[in-house]
Design a protein around this motif. Structure first.
Motif, PDB file in Angstrom:
ATOM      1  N   PRO A 123      49.353 -47.021  33.326  1.00  0.00           N
ATOM      2  CA  PRO A 123      50.274 -48.108  32.958  1.00  0.00           C
ATOM      3  C   PRO A 123      51.054 -47.843  31.678  1.00  0.00           C
ATOM      4  CG  PRO A 123      48.211 -49.023  33.756  1.00  0.00           C
ATOM      5  CD  PRO A 123      48.012 -47.532  33.674  1.00  0.00           C
ATOM      6  N   GLU A 172      55.082 -47.919  31.467  1.00  0.00           N
ATOM      7  CA  GLU A 172      55.831 -48.723  30.505  1.00  0.00           C
ATOM      8  C   GLU A 172      56.820 -47.853  29.729  1.00  0.00           C
ATOM      9  OE1 GLU A 172      57.185 -52.049  28.409  1.00  0.00           O
ATOM     10  OE2 GLU A 172      56.045 -51.862  30.283  1.00  0.00           O
ATOM     11  N   THR A 217      54.407 -52.074  35.892  1.00  0.00           N
ATOM     12  CA  THR A 217      53.099 -52.306  35.281  1.00  0.00           C
ATOM     13  C   THR A 217      52.506 -53.668  35.619  1.00  0.00           C
ATOM     14  OG1 THR A 217      54.195 -53.106  33.280  1.00  0.00           O
ATOM     15  CG2 THR A 217      53.561 -50.782  33.344  1.00  0.00           C
ATOM     16  N   HIS A 227      46.651 -49.400  38.637  1.00  0.00           N
ATOM     17  CA  HIS A 227      46.192 -49.526  37.252  1.00  0.00           C
ATOM     18  C   HIS A 227      44.910 -48.751  36.998  1.00  0.00           C
ATOM     19  CE1 HIS A 227      49.184 -52.667  37.053  1.00  0.00           C
ATOM     20  NE2 HIS A 227      48.911 -52.909  35.795  1.00  0.00           N
TER      21      HIS A 227
END
Length: 575
Positions: free
Chosen positions: A273, A277, A377, A384
């Motif tokens: 994640p 990002e 995300t 995840h």
């Protein structure tokens, strides 16, 4: 029960007479429904009694199978009661008759279709069928506010509303019902018609006349259902709102499997994640201002796409003679993309190409705007966790893969123990025929809307350009296929497509609130076609700002002056 069933039955002579008398002015009502309605229309109760006096009469009633166009074993009303304006939980601002029931399956092993119908005391003469989401499995109550719409619910506006569970029980992630043929057919399309016909008969019985207008509204799976009713049952509906539609249902499920294979079947393919990002923030840094406004929204997606190669290069791990890219990314997992991680994102960007054809000549699935402002995300984004669960879950293993895994296990292989990581979407072998058959049953890629267009039906579709579940490019491709088939003028005459920058699959940096039902009803009843609409942002961080909803292919561009939080400061620009 004897008293209730007595008024549900008529003689063949009475049915024929009622059908001849009423068919010409009922429009969407079948001969069987008219015959069922006939004895009630002539009573003083229908002419004079308020709804509250006969709502309870529906409880326990049985509707015969002949009232439903598709094969069933009839329908059973389980409860019917007036809900008072001040009753706990009633936020609708008025009294309504709430009816619950089930449509009986043909096979004893097939679950029934459970449905809810709400009949307002102050009826506006219109009915609204509401679609579901995911794999459905939960009854759509029809009492609440429509997603991404102003606070006043359709029921409070006087609409008779109804929905169902599509013919099985479970949350939207469960695909186990794929083992049952009749349940699959119900989920694909049949529940829509069956519930429509039952609701129509009950509405006509309750008010003494059928609705003047019948609408459908839904998003995601409900969006697919909206396109499905136009394609399969065009005579039943006057207008449809179909947002973020899962048109190419088989395609998106197969792509989800391929994406999971890239994440979990290839060494180093999992993208943490923090790195996802970083990808998102890099796209904002390059593309946010291309629309003239630094507002956290990538609006000019086409211009952003011209920078994609540079964005990818800036995210790629540098070649280091002393260390592999995989080792570098493992040491600093949020620093750069190794080759396997980049390959994962490119699977999502590029979509799926198949060497064979699914229903309606479909040969794959269009890719996503991965490097144009889509944040991966969230709870519906990519995986995840670096380990795949035995039964993949949305947050842990990514929504697309989790849903695709269930599809392969239960619908395609029909084996709960099947490992979807071993399934090759391009070369499905013995499962190819099943895939093609399923794409006929579940999917709305048929571009032939000629009957719906000829009848004057209208369509509004809204979708986010940053949608991470349903590819916005697949929705655009279907729109473009309609233009190729019917021409721009014909498509503009019945369809409005609004692609929303920054909006994802129910979340995003811009979440639009706009009265699409009001726009649709105004178009259908008054002939006022919606053009640019104004949407209010309901995202928590930016709640209250507004933007124009521009008709595709236009997008909001800052005019160069004025408050960035006001739609009036933006124009709808051509790419």
């Amino acid at each position: 029960m004897t008293r209730r069933l007595r008024y549900l039955r008529t003689s063949p002579t009475e049915r024929a007479r009622a059908a001849r008398t009423l068919l010409g002015r009922a429009g969407i009502v079948s001969v069987a429904v008219l015959a069922w309605l006939a004895p009630y229309r002539t009573t003083a109760l229908a002419r004079e009694a308020p709804l509250a006096m006969h709502c309870a009469e529906f409880a326990g009633a049985v509707l015969s199978a002949e009232l439903i166009a598709l094969p069933t074993a009839g329908a059973q009303i389980e409860s019917a009661a007036m809900i008072g304006a001040t009753a706990p939980g009633n936020q609708q601002g008025g009294e309504y008759c709430r009816i619950t029931g089930r449509i009986k399956a043909l096979e004893p092993t097939t679950p029934d279709i459970r449905f809810d119908l709400n009949l307002p005391r102050r009826w506006n003469g219109r009915a609204l069928q509401i679609g579901g989401g995911g794999y459905n499995g939960v009854v759509v109550s029809g009492t609440g506010v429509m997603p991404f719409s102003p606070d006043r619910a359709p029921l409070a506006q006087g609409y008779a509303t109804f929905g169902d569970d599509s013919g099985h029980v479970g949350d939207s992630s469960l695909a186990v019902f794929g083992l049952v043929d009749e349940a699959v057919t119900n989920f694909g399309y049949a529940h829509l018609k069956k519930t429509h016909d039952v609701a129509l008969a009950l509405i006509a019985r309750a008010y003494g006349r059928p609705p003047q207008r019948m609408y459908f509204a839904g998003g995601s799976t409900g969006g697919r259902e909206g396109y499905t009713v136009m394609q399969r049952f065009p005579d039943d509906y006057d207008g449809v709102i179909a947002n973020s539609p899962a048109l190419n249902f088989s395609g998106v499920r197969l792509l989800g499997v391929k994406l999971g294979q890239a994440e979990y079947g290839k060494p180093g393919g999992f993208v943490a994640p923090a790195l996802l990002e970083r990808v998102y923030q890099r796209t904002l840094a390059v593309c946010d201002r291309l629309d003239g406004a630094a507002d956290g929204i990538v609006s000019d997606v086409d211009a952003c796409r011209t920078h994609e190669a540079d964005i990818i290069d800036s995210l790629r791990c540098p070649l280091d003679p002393g260390a592999s890219a995989t080792a570098l990314s493992a040491t600093s997992p949020d620093a750069c993309l190794n080759d396997a991680q980049l390959a994962t994102l490119l699977v999502m960007r590029d979509g799926l190409s198949l060497p064979y054809r699914l229903a309606w000549d479909v040969s794959g699935y269009r890719g996503y705007n991965v490097f144009q402002g889509t944040q991966l995300t969230g709870s519906l984004g990519l995986a995840h966790q670096p380990q795949r669960l035995p039964v993949p879950a949305f947050h842990a293993n990514g929504y697309l893969f989790a849903q695709g895994d269930g599809y392969i296990r239960y619908f395609v292989a029909r084996d709960p123990q099947f490992d979807s990581l071993r399934f090759d979407p391009q070369r499905p072998g013995k499962y190819r025929a099943q895939l093609i058959e399923l794409s006929h049953t579940i999917g709305a890629m048929n571009p032939d809307l000629s009957r719906y267009i000829a009848r004057g039906g209208k369509l509004i579709t809204l979708q986010g350009l940053a949608d991470e579940v349903i590819s916005p490019n697949q929705t655009i491709a279907y729109h473009d296929a309609l233009v190729a088939r019917f021409g721009v003028e014909a498509v503009d005459g019945f369809m409005r497509l609004y692609m929303v920058p920054g909006f994802q699959h129910g979340s995003g940096v811009f979440i639009p609130s706009v009265d699409l039902l009001g726009a649709l009803d105004n178009w259908v009843t008054r002939g006022v076609a919606p053009e640019t609409l104004t949407a209010t942002d309901i995202a928590a961080a930016t709640n209250g700002r507004s933007r124009p909803l521009c008709r595709y292919p236009r997008f909001p561009r800052y005019a160069g002056k004025g408050n960035l939080n006001l739609a009036s400061s933006f124009i709808c620009a051509q790419p």
